[in-house]
Structures are given as C-alpha cells and as structure tokens.
Design an enzyme around this catalytic site. Sequence first.
Site, PDB file in Angstrom:
ATOM      1  N   HIS A 469      44.978-103.145 104.994  1.00 35.76           N
ATOM      2  CA  HIS A 469      44.899-101.708 104.713  1.00 35.76           C
ATOM      3  C   HIS A 469      46.188-101.228 104.031  1.00 35.76           C
ATOM      4  O   HIS A 469      46.153-100.637 102.950  1.00 35.76           O
ATOM      5  CB  HIS A 469      44.669-100.950 106.029  1.00 35.76           C
ATOM      6  CG  HIS A 469      44.553 -99.467 105.875  1.00 35.76           C
ATOM      7  ND1 HIS A 469      43.345 -98.815 105.898  1.00 35.76           N
ATOM      8  CD2 HIS A 469      45.485 -98.501 105.680  1.00 35.76           C
ATOM      9  CE1 HIS A 469      43.537 -97.522 105.712  1.00 35.76           C
ATOM     10  NE2 HIS A 469      44.842 -97.301 105.588  1.00 35.76           N
ATOM     11  N   GLU A 470      47.313-101.518 104.652  1.00 38.80           N
ATOM     12  CA  GLU A 470      48.583-101.057 104.083  1.00 38.80           C
ATOM     13  C   GLU A 470      48.865-101.757 102.760  1.00 38.80           C
ATOM     14  O   GLU A 470      49.432-101.168 101.840  1.00 38.80           O
ATOM     15  CB  GLU A 470      49.737-101.284 105.071  1.00 38.80           C
ATOM     16  CG  GLU A 470      49.604-100.524 106.394  1.00 38.80           C
ATOM     17  CD  GLU A 470      49.262 -99.048 106.224  1.00 38.80           C
ATOM     18  OE1 GLU A 470      49.658 -98.454 105.195  1.00 38.80           O
ATOM     19  OE2 GLU A 470      48.585 -98.489 107.103  1.00 38.80           O
ATOM     20  N   HIS A 473      47.141 -99.845 100.055  1.00 41.43           N
ATOM     21  CA  HIS A 473      47.949 -98.696  99.622  1.00 41.43           C
ATOM     22  C   HIS A 473      49.080 -99.182  98.711  1.00 41.43           C
ATOM     23  O   HIS A 473      49.403 -98.568  97.699  1.00 41.43           O
ATOM     24  CB  HIS A 473      48.584 -98.000 100.824  1.00 41.43           C
ATOM     25  CG  HIS A 473      47.664 -97.100 101.589  1.00 41.43           C
ATOM     26  ND1 HIS A 473      46.922 -96.113 100.983  1.00 41.43           N
ATOM     27  CD2 HIS A 473      47.384 -97.018 102.920  1.00 41.43           C
ATOM     28  CE1 HIS A 473      46.225 -95.464 101.914  1.00 41.43           C
ATOM     29  NE2 HIS A 473      46.483 -95.999 103.097  1.00 41.43           N
ATOM     30  N   HIS A 476      48.069 -99.793  95.202  1.00 38.22           N
ATOM     31  CA  HIS A 476      47.917 -98.514  94.503  1.00 38.22           C
ATOM     32  C   HIS A 476      49.275 -98.082  93.939  1.00 38.22           C
ATOM     33  O   HIS A 476      49.373 -97.552  92.833  1.00 38.22           O
ATOM     34  CB  HIS A 476      47.397 -97.475  95.505  1.00 38.22           C
ATOM     35  CG  HIS A 476      46.672 -96.311  94.897  1.00 38.22           C
ATOM     36  ND1 HIS A 476      46.201 -95.272  95.658  1.00 38.22           N
ATOM     37  CD2 HIS A 476      46.343 -96.004  93.631  1.00 38.22           C
ATOM     38  CE1 HIS A 476      45.608 -94.392  94.859  1.00 38.22           C
ATOM     39  NE2 HIS A 476      45.684 -94.806  93.634  1.00 38.22           N
TER      40      HIS A 476
HETATM   41 ZN   LIG Z   1      45.721 -95.448 105.038  1.00 36.82          ZN
END
Ligand SMILES: [Zn+2]
Length: 679
Positions: A469-470, A473, A476
């Site tokens: 998940h991290e 990010h 991105h």
């Molecule tokens: Zn998040």
Amino acid sequence: MIKKTLITPFNTKYNTPPFSNIENEDYLPTFKEAIALARKEIDLITTNEAAATFENTIVALDFSGEQLDRISSIFFNLNSAETNEEIQKIAQEISPLLSEFSNDITLNEDLFKRVKAIYDIKESLDLTAEQKTLLDKRYKSFSRNGANLSEDKKNQLREIDKKLSQLKLKFGENVLAETNKFEMLITDENDLSGLPEGTKEAAKQMAESKEKEGWLFTLDYPSYIPFVTYSNNRELRKKITLAAGSKSFKGDALDNQENVLEITNLRHKRANLLGYTTHAEFVLEERMAETPEKVQAFLNELLLKAKPAAEKEFKNLESFAKDLDNIDELEKWDGSYYAEKLKQKLFSLDDELLKPYFKLENVIDGAFKITNILFDLNFEEIHDIDKYHEDVLTYKVSNASGDLVSVFYADFFPRAGKRNGAWMTSYKPQYIKDSINSRPHISIVCNFTKPTKSKPSLLTFNEVTTLFHEFGHALHGMLANTTYPSLSGTNVYWDFVELPSQILENWCYEKEALELFATHYETGEVIPMDLIEKIKKSATFHEGMQTLRQISFGLLDMSWHGQDPSKIKNVKGHEKEAFEHVTLYPETNETCMSTSFSHIFQGGYSSGYYSYKWAEVLDADAFEYFKETGIFNKEIAQKFKDNVLSKGGTENPMTLYKRFRGQEPKPEALLRRAGLIEN
Ligand SMILES: [Zn+2]
C-alpha cells in the site's frame, strides 16, 4: 545566524537533506529566515509593475517558498518518524508561524487581484490542461476562503470560521473526555472468559497503573475491540458496547447534540455565503465525485447491491448464534463476537502459519521486482547519502535508460520517537524548472515486526499488504512527471489519492506475483496456493455487512451536510431516519452515532466519508483491467503510468481515469471481488 546546513540547494549528493549535520537549534532561526524569504518572493509578485501574467504571477507563486517547503518537509517528517520532546517543542513554536504565513497569503488582496485578473481572461490565454488546473486551483484557494466577498461578508465568514474551529475542538474534547471517563473494572477472573492472554495482561497492567485490583477495560480501541470480539460474557459486552455507543449523548456537560446542530448549521451558512447550496456542494467541488447527487447515487447503487448480501450474512450469523448459545435476537454487542467465532470455524487462519513466507527482505524485493516488470524501474541500494537513523534504507531508483527517477528512503521498524502506523511522504517534490526535470525524494515509514537474534523480520500478511500500500503511494510520488510542484505526485483530490496505493495491494493475492517473493525463509518453498485462497476468502468475510456499515456512515454524513440542517431539531431522530434502510441490529435508544462521529464533526471527513468505498471501487475496477489481460501486462501498466501515476493533480481525476480505463469506474469489479455478486 542561519546555518548553511539547512540552506537549499543542499551541497549533497542528489541534493538530499544533510540529516546528520542538522542541529535542533538550527530549525527555528532557519524557519524564520525561510518565511521572510518567501514573503519577499510574494512581495516581488504583488509589487511587479508589469501587468499580471500567468508566468509572473501564477507560476512565480507556485515556485515561491522553496526553501520553506524543504525545511518544512524535513522537520515535520522527522517529527513523525524520529521525534523527541525538543522537536515537539519546536513544532509548537513553528506551527503558528506557518499558519500565520499561509493565512497572510490567502488574505493578501493585492495578490488575489493579480490572480483574479488572469483567471477572468483564462479562456483567451491558450493555457495547457495542466496550466488551467493550476490557475483554477490557485484562484479557488482564494475564492473558497472568501476573497470575492464584500468586507461585511468577509467578517461574517471569519466569525463563522472562528466559531467552527472552537466547536470542532469542543466536540473532540467531549468525545475524548467520555472515552477517558469510562472504566470497567473486572475483579472476578471468570468474567475474563474467552479473552486472549495478551488482552488480559494489558487489562491487568491498566488496573495496576491506576492502583486498582483486577482487570481494567476502557473505551480505547486496543482494550474495547478485543473485549467485544472475544468476551464470553454477554452482559459485560452489552455494558461496554452501550458505553461506546452513547459517548457524548447523555444530556450532561459532555453532550455533543447541540454541537452537532451548531456545526452543521454554521457549515451550511458558510457554504451559502460563498455561493454554494450546501456544505456538501462546497466540499465536493474539489473531489473526483464532484457533486452531492453523484455521491448519493454512488452510495445508493452500492446499497442496492450490498444489502441482500448483508441480510443473508446477518441471517446466517443469527442462526449460528442460535445454534451455539441459543441467542434469540442478535444484538449490537453480539455481532463482533459471533462473527469472530464463525470466522475461526470457517478459516482457522493463523498468522504464524503465514509469516515464514514473508521475510521482510523478500517482500521488499518482491515489490521491486513487480514494479520492475510493470514500469521498468530499477532499485539499487546506496550508501552514499545521509540518513536520519541507521535503520533507514536508501535507494537510487532509475529507469531503463539509467536516468535517475527518484531517491527512495524506507524506514521499517518501530522505535521510540516514531509514531504508530505506516505512511508515505516526500522530502522533495518533483517539478520541471528551466527545462530541468528535478526528481523527487520519496520515503515510506512503517512499524513492522523487528528481526530478533535468531529470526529475521517475518511479516504478517497484513504487514505485507501495508508495505505494498505505502509502496503504491511511493510510486505515485516517484513517477511524477509534471511541471508545477503543487500539482505533482500525490497532490490530487482526496477521493483519488488511494487509487495507486490500494491497487498495488491486489498483487499480494495473485499466484504469479507471490511466486516472485513469497518463499519460506528456511526451505525456499513457495507459499502453498490453498493458503492464499484462504487469505482471499477470509479477507472478504462478511463483506456485505461491512459494506452496509460503511454505506450507512456515508449516508449519515451526507444527511448532515447535503441539505439545509436548520430544520433538524432532534439529533437522534434525524439519525434514525438516515439509518432507516441500512440497519440490521435492533435499535437501542441510549446510543447515538453522530455525537461521537469525530471523522466528520472534528476531523476533515465532512461530506467525505463516502471516499473510503469510492477508493475501493476505483482500485478494484482498475485492477480488473490488469486482470483481463494478465497482471503483468506492460501495455496496461504503461497506460496506468502515463495517465495516472505520472500525472499527479494536473487534470480532473475522472478525466485521467477515463483516459487510462477507457470508461468511468463501475462498482461491479468491487462487488465481484467482495463476492457480493456472481459475475
Ligand atoms: Zn493510503
């Protein structure tokens, strides 16, 4: 007086922060100096005798304050990841200076005049899509704070804002006081039946710390959640559940009913002053969902699909409880308890069984391999840049041609001075200036199981998905490719920011991906697929009821903020109406959700609760696109990179998404993944 160590550009490799040379006493003077410098830059813009242009005003504004941004990111990142009392004290001195500075910008009428002059002729300016977005964003940062209002109305707005911030504070204080006030002391060991050892131990320690005999339970999540999930004592479960559900709803000094009504009415008034029909309309103007009607339609559509599944699950749970304990009517304080029992019966999944397959080093390597296949990124560990703690790993990220894409910091283990949870952040944004694409510095910070003398760090499956998940990010941030820093990377609308993170989690459930990294740390055996199947099934256990619950909170939020609240006189009555079609458990008169719904009345989630489900719809829909042609399809990955990951907030997220996906997101993929519909 200002030390060279904190002046940008840093005289270091890749212009990375010189962490080990920074002394705490450097911060305050450097902040003051940087704010003064930023003010000077703004003054240069407002006093420019030339007429306002996009370049001399909007662009100049976006690139102003670079020194301030860089030390702010260093300081506040460290205040989360490696803090101490001294740093916290400095933060308290710096925060008011920073908010004063940002208020001064918003209230700067000369600056607004120049911004507005450009905004008013924007159609004639031949701007690119990114430039249009930047102009719009900048203009709205003034107009949404009242820059277009008359003096009299401006004062009204300030008055409302002042009252609102006091009320929100009061709301939060009341909830906190109610949480802290409740104590449930157990003195008979039999009343602990069913609870895990760790929970009992913590309760005993809690009692000891308050010089009491026995076991003490509170409304703090780590105490409350295990109690209602595992305690065999139905009466005590009821007691603590009702206490949690009736926070700030007792008609005493800590009651929040009046605060709820005042907050919603003030928000409505504020929105009206600014020309919006409702608070929801005001908030959603800067969201992918765009309008209250769209959010309402979104929630209703999900409700239609999720409700039959939720009802079926509830019936099953009822008969399970009836068979097991002869429970005639399943109540709120029974839900978690019997759900856990049923889950154990169906899956008997044990973290210890999975952990050997998820050695931290292997999982990181897996994330790198997957992004190498998808996006041609190479991660090389480097040892020639400074770090703020010896545990931090540093990487150089480059593309297939060997060009630098990003600097990447990864900080995995808990320690004193690091806050809980996991997050991604950046030490330097990406932007293009003077034709040079200045690359970002991205960081992820987690709190994973530490290695011991005899065992490496072995992650729970939950930690594995957290890392992905991290890392999503982080991608991105790393792949950002925009001109203006304020539109770069994760600077996107709130209901769009979780797409890159959540989509990456999907690879953790796929055989082809797991084969790349989920190997037993001792034997090298790849994780057995039946274990993965179990993980998948248990991940969607009671998904119908969970979805219904999230929808109900979203609907309650919209019911408070999507209409004129002045007609609402009774908080509980209003809530009952909002929940009419979304409750499964019998009604309890002593409880009220709104009076402790801190997300929307204290935090920033007003008219935004829907975004939890919205983000899931996006990631499921986007991942399904990958799955249609294989999870390592490079063409789809390229489209995702070109239209989403690299684009930041340069255009409306719906435009970006449609360019990637070829159509608007549909909820079917999520419903399929959740097992709520067949195909
Ligand atoms: Zn998040």
